[in-house]
Design an enzyme around this catalytic site. Structure first.
Site, PDB file in Angstrom:
ATOM      1  N   GLU A 185      55.718  79.799 133.895  1.00 42.48           N
ATOM      2  CA  GLU A 185      54.917  80.346 132.797  1.00 42.48           C
ATOM      3  C   GLU A 185      53.567  79.638 132.703  1.00 42.48           C
ATOM      4  O   GLU A 185      53.436  78.478 133.079  1.00 42.48           O
ATOM      5  CB  GLU A 185      55.682  80.173 131.483  1.00 42.48           C
ATOM      6  CG  GLU A 185      54.941  80.662 130.256  1.00 42.48           C
ATOM      7  CD  GLU A 185      55.564  80.166 128.959  1.00 42.48           C
ATOM      8  OE1 GLU A 185      55.205  80.712 127.907  1.00 42.48           O
ATOM      9  OE2 GLU A 185      56.394  79.235 129.002  1.00 42.48           O
TER      10      GLU A 185
ATOM     11  N   LYS B 220      54.889  89.412 127.196  1.00 45.10           N
ATOM     12  CA  LYS B 220      55.905  88.795 126.335  1.00 45.10           C
ATOM     13  C   LYS B 220      55.985  89.498 124.987  1.00 45.10           C
ATOM     14  O   LYS B 220      54.977  89.714 124.320  1.00 45.10           O
ATOM     15  CB  LYS B 220      55.570  87.311 126.149  1.00 45.10           C
ATOM     16  CG  LYS B 220      56.615  86.521 125.384  1.00 45.10           C
ATOM     17  CD  LYS B 220      56.219  85.053 125.296  1.00 45.10           C
ATOM     18  CE  LYS B 220      57.289  84.222 124.609  1.00 45.10           C
ATOM     19  NZ  LYS B 220      56.907  82.803 124.509  1.00 45.10           N
TER      20      LYS B 220
ATOM     21  N   CYS C 246      59.666  82.305 128.726  1.00 44.85           N
ATOM     22  CA  CYS C 246      59.994  81.144 127.914  1.00 44.85           C
ATOM     23  C   CYS C 246      61.209  81.399 127.030  1.00 44.85           C
ATOM     24  O   CYS C 246      62.280  81.725 127.511  1.00 44.85           O
ATOM     25  CB  CYS C 246      58.780  80.735 127.092  1.00 44.85           C
ATOM     26  SG  CYS C 246      58.942  79.134 126.256  1.00 44.85           S
TER      27      CYS C 246
END
Length: 552
Positions: A310, A373, A424
């Site tokens: 990430e 995300k 994440c």
């Protein structure tokens, strides 16, 4: 054992108190201290220690603390009930505070990365967050007290109350299902496979029953095999048989024509967001990706897909053609999947440019697929209650104004089966890693993350443990690339096929496992969990049935 069962001997002298009696009769700061220390002991059941029996300490203490809540005094029935509920909730708060303080102390490490800006907030992260999360434990104790009975089946009242509060914790204000009680079972071989049936929140229920049942051994009388102990033994045996058979039959094989290389750069977090470091960071990534630094590794030409973690770059990759060209020249025909910021310009300048925390797929210097995300991190990527906290000087950790993606949660990269992308902490939410109504089921979980914020603490290990549990729940292999670790390839049964330890600069080569048949939880994420919770309520209620209560 309840408050009423503690008596004096025939001469009127009080005998020496047992440990359960001491907990039940404790008052004031002694009672609070017992609850706090018992909760802190429970954190030993979590990664990286993974000593599951430690969870019996807070769960047994919870039973005795709730027994002691009956000691609340009042002038009438209403006052007694109110005092009992408040006493139960207070004990739950202190137990939860100890548990979350010992299990989440590492959150403060993120504030020290940019200490000049955020060190002032250290008490809020280290003490304030556990104090807030403990309110859910307090609620769980209060709910349990509503169903409380003198017999051993009160263990099921505790399971019903705590599991309900854990579910709420995972959903209120976008949710934070981190270090659920059920994670104590997630590290136990064979027993962890039950997550394929009931998921994390089902494990919460089972963990409370299994670890609280020993408290009923102190209930007194000649009978030692209480109904709660009997049910706990049956559940453990059933979980063991199911998990053993599932693992015995679980040979998924590998996807043909796919060879993965996961790159773990172990880059210091304070260097990640400095634009002047961009060229050096990219050079380091390419050098590490292309070299053979361990037995069994060869040049990048021998792999089909490279995966970087990430937030790989301190710049917008799509706006750096020279960086794209360098990546293409090094990776040649290999496809790169990497975390990166992605921008989307507003048409006609009507509003600001959007920026997303994304996973990009690059082939021959072109972006060929992307995922944005969806579930942003509170206080990390956005500030909750910004209207209230913003004027007080609060802000989020990651620089910039980040937007949440609109979905869908899928990524199709050249040469790979359909992936369920997870950036994440999106990997910590059970039942949300795969779209339930998608036209095509993903074949693996792709998790890119950056736990460098938390250094060499418990946090990265706990994060990996939760991501691994998603693989078991969904019956999908997990491919995880982390900046500082833990990077890993996990099969659809949660078995770790290869991993890079925390704090190591290295690459991990491996094949992509095939998925398993969708397990019950993947097909109906909360059907079996809610069914288990319903039967837990039934068992708790049986303790109130006259005639049956005498058997418990």
């Amino acid at each position: 054992m309840t408050q009423a069962s503690i008596t004096t001997d025939g001469a009127g002298a009080r005998p020496a108190l047992t440990l359960p009696q001491r907990v039940i009769l404790a008052e004031g700061w002694t009672r609070r201290g017992i609850a706090f220390l018992a909760g802190a002991c429970g954190a030993l059941a979590l990664a990286p220690i993974d000593f599951a029996p430690a969870m019996a300490v807070p769960m047994c203490a919870a039973v005795w603390l709730l027994d002691g809540a009956a000691a609340a005094r009042g002038a009438g029935a209403l006052s007694f009930a109110r005092g009992s509920m408040l006493s139960a909730a207070a004990a739950g708060w202190w137990l939860g505070f100890g548990y979350f303080l010992a299990g989440l102390w590492w959150l403060g490490a993120a504030l020290l990365v940019q200490a000049d800006q955020f060190a002032w907030a250290l008490p809020l992260a280290v003490i304030g967050v556990p104090a807030g999360l403990a309110c859910f434990t307090a609620l769980g104790f209060a709910l349990a007290r509503l169903l409380w009975t003198p017999g051993s089946l009160r263990v099921f009242a505790l399971a019903a109350g705590l599991s309900a509060s854990e579910w709420l914790r995972g959903h209120v204000m976008t949710g934070f299902p981190w270090n659920d009680v059920g994670m104590a079972l997630a590290s136990v071989p064979v027993l962890d496979q039950t997550a394929a049936l009931v998921g994390l929140h089902g494990l919460d229920i089972l963990a409370v029953i299994l670890f609280a049942a020993p408290a009923t051994l102190a209930d007194g009388g000649r009978r030692r095999m209480t109904p709660a102990i009997l049910v706990a033994l049956i559940l453990t045996a059933a979980m063991g048989v199911y998990g053993g058979l599932r693992l015995l039959r679980g040979e998924s094989g590998f996807v043909d024509g796919v060879t993965l290389r996961l790159m773990q750069p172990n880059l210091p977090q304070d260097a990640k967001f400095k634009p002047e470091n961009g060229g050096e960071i990219l050079r380091r990534y390419l050098e590490l990706t292309d070299r053979a630094i361990a037995p069994g590794h060869s040049g990048v030409a021998d792999v089909t897909h490279v995966i970087w973690p990430e937030s790989a770059f301190p710049f917008i990759l799509s706006r750096e053609p020279q960086a794209m060209a360098r990546i293409a020249a090094t990776l040649q025909n290999a496809t790169l999947l990497t975390g990166a910021a992605r921008v989307e310009d507003a048409p006609g300048g009507a509003r600001r440019t959007k920026i997303f925390n994304a996973i990009l797929a690059l082939q021959r210097g072109r972006i060929v697929a992307a995922y944005d995300k969806i579930h942003l991190v509170p206080f990390g990527e956005y500030l909750p209650l910004a209207g209230l906290l913003g004027p007080l000087g609060a802000t989020h950790l990651v620089p910039g104004v980040w937007d949440a993606g609109a979905g869908p949660r899928r990524l199709r990269a050249p040469g790979l089966p359909l992936a369920a992308p997870l950036v994440c902490y999106e990997a910590i939410f059970p039942g949300e890693t795969v779209e339930p109504d998608g036209p095509e089921r993903p074949q693996f979980l792709l998790n890119v993350t950056n736990d460098g914020w938390f250094g060499a603490t418990s946090g990265p290990y706990q994060h990996f443990a939760q991501a691994r549990l998603r693989a078991i729940e969904e019956g999908l292999p997990l491919v995880r690339a982390a900046n500082t670790g833990v990077s890993a390839i996990v099969d659809p049964y949660g078995r770790i096929l290869g991993a890079l330890p925390l704090g190591v600069e290295d690459v991990l080569d491996g094949r992509l496992p095939k998925p398993a048949s969708p397990p019950p939880f993947a097909l109906h994420p909360f059907l079996w969990t809610s069914t288990l919770w319903f039967f837990t309520i039934i068992f708790a209620a049986l303790g109130r049935v006259r005639g049956f209560a005498g058997l418990t």
